[in-house]
Design a protein around this motif. Structure first.
Motif, PDB file in Angstrom:
ATOM      1  N   GLN A  23       0.838  -1.213   0.000  1.00 45.76           N
ATOM      2  CA  GLN A  23       0.000   0.000   0.000  1.00 45.76           C
ATOM      3  C   GLN A  23       0.867   1.255   0.000  1.00 45.76           C
ATOM      4  N   ARG A  24       1.923   1.229   0.822  1.00 42.88           N
ATOM      5  CA  ARG A  24       2.820   2.400   0.879  1.00 42.88           C
ATOM      6  C   ARG A  24       3.473   2.663  -0.473  1.00 42.88           C
ATOM      7  N   ILE A  25       3.933   1.595  -1.125  1.00 40.54           N
ATOM      8  CA  ILE A  25       4.599   1.764  -2.431  1.00 40.54           C
ATOM      9  C   ILE A  25       3.598   2.237  -3.484  1.00 40.54           C
ATOM     10  N   ALA A  26       2.390   1.676  -3.442  1.00 39.59           N
ATOM     11  CA  ALA A  26       1.338   2.088  -4.393  1.00 39.59           C
ATOM     12  C   ALA A  26       1.012   3.572  -4.222  1.00 39.59           C
ATOM     13  N   ALA A  27       1.012   4.041  -2.972  1.00 39.06           N
ATOM     14  CA  ALA A  27       0.718   5.455  -2.700  1.00 39.06           C
ATOM     15  C   ALA A  27       1.789   6.353  -3.333  1.00 39.06           C
ATOM     16  N   VAL A  28       3.053   5.919  -3.258  1.00 40.23           N
ATOM     17  CA  VAL A  28       4.139   6.699  -3.868  1.00 40.23           C
ATOM     18  C   VAL A  28       3.982   6.697  -5.392  1.00 40.23           C
ATOM     19  N   GLU A  29       3.680   5.523  -5.953  1.00 42.39           N
ATOM     20  CA  GLU A  29       3.469   5.428  -7.413  1.00 42.39           C
ATOM     21  C   GLU A  29       2.331   6.354  -7.847  1.00 42.39           C
ATOM     22  N   ASN A  30       1.263   6.388  -7.065  1.00 36.64           N
ATOM     23  CA  ASN A  30       0.113   7.250  -7.365  1.00 36.64           C
ATOM     24  C   ASN A  30       0.484   8.716  -7.383  1.00 36.64           C
ATOM     25  N   CYS A  31       1.310   9.128  -6.400  1.00 33.48           N
ATOM     26  CA  CYS A  31       1.709  10.540  -6.322  1.00 33.48           C
ATOM     27  C   CYS A  31       2.525  10.955  -7.549  1.00 33.48           C
ATOM     28  N   PHE A  32       3.337  10.044  -8.082  1.00 34.19           N
ATOM     29  CA  PHE A  32       4.110  10.356  -9.281  1.00 34.19           C
ATOM     30  C   PHE A  32       3.272  10.196 -10.549  1.00 34.19           C
ATOM     31  N   ASP A  70      16.611  -0.853  -1.566  1.00 35.21           N
ATOM     32  CA  ASP A  70      17.585  -1.021  -2.654  1.00 35.21           C
ATOM     33  C   ASP A  70      17.754   0.215  -3.539  1.00 35.21           C
ATOM     34  N   ILE A  71      16.857   1.188  -3.412  1.00 34.53           N
ATOM     35  CA  ILE A  71      16.945   2.403  -4.240  1.00 34.53           C
ATOM     36  C   ILE A  71      16.587   3.642  -3.419  1.00 34.53           C
ATOM     37  N   LEU A  72      17.044   4.790  -3.901  1.00 27.91           N
ATOM     38  CA  LEU A  72      16.632   6.076  -3.364  1.00 27.91           C
ATOM     39  C   LEU A  72      15.887   6.780  -4.490  1.00 27.91           C
ATOM     40  N   VAL A  73      14.671   7.240  -4.216  1.00 23.88           N
ATOM     41  CA  VAL A  73      13.851   7.891  -5.247  1.00 23.88           C
ATOM     42  C   VAL A  73      13.595   9.329  -4.808  1.00 23.88           C
ATOM     43  N   TYR A  74      13.743  10.280  -5.727  1.00 23.44           N
ATOM     44  CA  TYR A  74      13.372  11.654  -5.364  1.00 23.44           C
ATOM     45  C   TYR A  74      12.667  12.344  -6.518  1.00 23.44           C
ATOM     46  N   GLY A  75      11.969  13.418  -6.191  1.00 23.38           N
ATOM     47  CA  GLY A  75      11.233  14.148  -7.216  1.00 23.38           C
ATOM     48  C   GLY A  75      10.846  15.536  -6.752  1.00 23.38           C
ATOM     49  N   SER A  76      10.240  16.292  -7.676  1.00 17.99           N
ATOM     50  CA  SER A  76       9.771  17.645  -7.367  1.00 17.99           C
ATOM     51  C   SER A  76       8.382  17.560  -6.746  1.00 17.99           C
ATOM     52  N   ILE A  77       8.122  18.502  -5.847  1.00 12.90           N
ATOM     53  CA  ILE A  77       6.832  18.510  -5.147  1.00 12.90           C
ATOM     54  C   ILE A  77       5.880  19.468  -5.856  1.00 12.90           C
ATOM     55  N   ASN A  85       6.518  15.109  -9.414  1.00 16.31           N
ATOM     56  CA  ASN A  85       6.987  14.744 -10.754  1.00 16.31           C
ATOM     57  C   ASN A  85       8.510  14.792 -10.814  1.00 16.31           C
ATOM     58  N   SER A  86       9.084  14.728 -12.025  1.00 14.46           N
ATOM     59  CA  SER A  86      10.545  14.692 -12.232  1.00 14.46           C
ATOM     60  C   SER A  86      11.198  13.624 -11.357  1.00 14.46           C
ATOM     61  N   GLN A  87      10.738  12.396 -11.521  1.00 14.36           N
ATOM     62  CA  GLN A  87      11.238  11.299 -10.692  1.00 14.36           C
ATOM     63  C   GLN A  87      12.659  10.867 -11.079  1.00 14.36           C
ATOM     64  N   HIS A  88      13.488  10.676 -10.074  1.00 15.77           N
ATOM     65  CA  HIS A  88      14.840  10.139 -10.285  1.00 15.77           C
ATOM     66  C   HIS A  88      15.002   8.913  -9.402  1.00 15.77           C
ATOM     67  N   ILE A  89      15.611   7.856  -9.962  1.00 14.43           N
ATOM     68  CA  ILE A  89      15.824   6.620  -9.200  1.00 14.43           C
ATOM     69  C   ILE A  89      17.319   6.337  -9.128  1.00 14.43           C
ATOM     70  N   ILE A  90      17.836   6.191  -7.911  1.00 14.79           N
ATOM     71  CA  ILE A  90      19.263   5.937  -7.719  1.00 14.79           C
ATOM     72  C   ILE A  90      19.453   4.568  -7.053  1.00 14.79           C
ATOM     73  N   PRO A  91      20.161   3.622  -7.702  1.00 13.09           N
ATOM     74  CA  PRO A  91      20.437   2.333  -7.052  1.00 13.09           C
ATOM     75  C   PRO A  91      21.375   2.556  -5.860  1.00 13.09           C
ATOM     76  N   LEU A  92      21.007   2.041  -4.691  1.00 12.05           N
ATOM     77  CA  LEU A  92      21.793   2.297  -3.483  1.00 12.05           C
ATOM     78  C   LEU A  92      23.207   1.717  -3.543  1.00 12.05           C
ATOM     79  N   GLU A  93      23.396   0.653  -4.327  1.00  8.59           N
ATOM     80  CA  GLU A  93      24.750   0.079  -4.361  1.00  8.59           C
ATOM     81  C   GLU A  93      25.737   0.991  -5.087  1.00  8.59           C
TER      82      GLU A  93
END
Length: 283
Positions: A23-32, A70-77, A85-93
């Motif tokens: 549910q938490r992940i779906a909520a983040v997907e929805n916001c983007f 496993d990842i860090l995700v950031y975006g504009s509010i 929006n403006s989603q960026h995905i960074i692999p933590l490794e």
């Protein structure tokens, strides 16, 4: 940073594939929305989120950050808690962290360094910075242990913000104005004028296309490339001696004339125009 406060990552495995985590992940997907990538993966857990100030090219801006295992995700509010929006995905490794001293404008800073892009963020308080860094480091360590990979050694230079200088950081002669644009060297991150950054160099780690570099970095990169080519040539020498007895194939001559043709290009031929827009690189 809101979310998990366990000091161990043992909770992570319990949370994987649970309803609450989905549910938490779906909520983040929805916001983007359509502007973002799908984020749900088996075993992926959302650990926490928070707003950090990111030092961007023009000025520091608030960005929403989500820490997964496993990842860090950031975006504009656009609307907090509702639309990003403006989603960026960074692999933590690929991430290493470096704590930075305060400046007059920004406190509680640290750098997020990766092989493709490095940038500075700051937290609202010292405690918050401590929490972010400890969670990030724990996730990175956990991930590297699991994959057996080594921490990333090389990272991209962070871009020095435009406002940091009114003159070119290489020649120190050119003054920037509305007509005289600032450019960034993709190797050192310095703010430079057009004359000091006419060269392009292929850095496959950063991009499949040759990138703008300042004259100093260009000379260094060229020297490194020469050195590597020389080392390769020395390594190949014993091999060549071993196969000397064989007849060369008939295709040999045509290859040679191609090489000669290539040598006729002047070294400074510009294949890429200097007016490439880099706005996509920095939100």
């Amino acid at each position: 940073m809101h979310g998990m406060h366990e000091s161990q990552l043992e909770m992570v495995d319990h949370l994987a594939n649970t309803e609450i985590n989905s549910q938490r992940i779906a909520a983040v997907e929805n916001c983007f929305g359509a502007s973002g990538q799908p984020l749900a993966l088996p075993g992926r857990v959302l650990l926490g989120e928070g707003i950090l100030t990111k030092e961007c090219r023009k000025k520091p801006k608030p960005r929403i950050f989500f820490l997964f295992n496993d990842i860090l995700v950031y975006g504009s509010i656009i609307i907090n808690k509702r639309k990003y929006n403006s989603q960026h995905i960074i692999p933590l490794e690929d991430v290493t962290l470096e704590t930075l001293p305060d400046t007059l404008q920004m406190k509680n800073r640290w750098m997020i360094k990766t092989s493709k892009k490095s940038f500075v963020v700051s937290a609202a308080s010292l405690t918050e910075r401590k929490e972010w860094i400890s969670h990030l480091e724990e996730c990175i360590k956990h991930l590297l242990t699991k994959t057996g990979r080594q921490p990333c050694r090389e990272h991209a230079a962070p871009w020095i913000p435009d406002k940091a200088t009114d003159i070119c950081m290489r020649c120190t002669q050119t003054k920037f104005s509305t007509l005289t644009r600032r450019h960034h060297c993709r190797k050192c991150g310095f703010v430079v004028c057009a004359d000091c950054s006419r060269q392009r160099f292929l850095m496959p780690r950063l991009s499949p296309k040759p990138l703008r570099v300042c004259n100093l970095c260009y000379r260094q990169l060229l020297a490194e490339k020469k050195k590597e080519a020389e080392a390769d040539r020395r390594q190949a020498e014993p091999l060549r001696a071993a196969v000397q007895g064989y007849e060369p194939s008939s295709g040999d001559d045509s290859d040679k004339s191609d090489d000669e043709k290539a040598e006729q290009w002047p070294a400074d031929t510009e294949f890429y125009t200097s007016e490439v827009s880099w706005s996509s690189f920095h939100s």
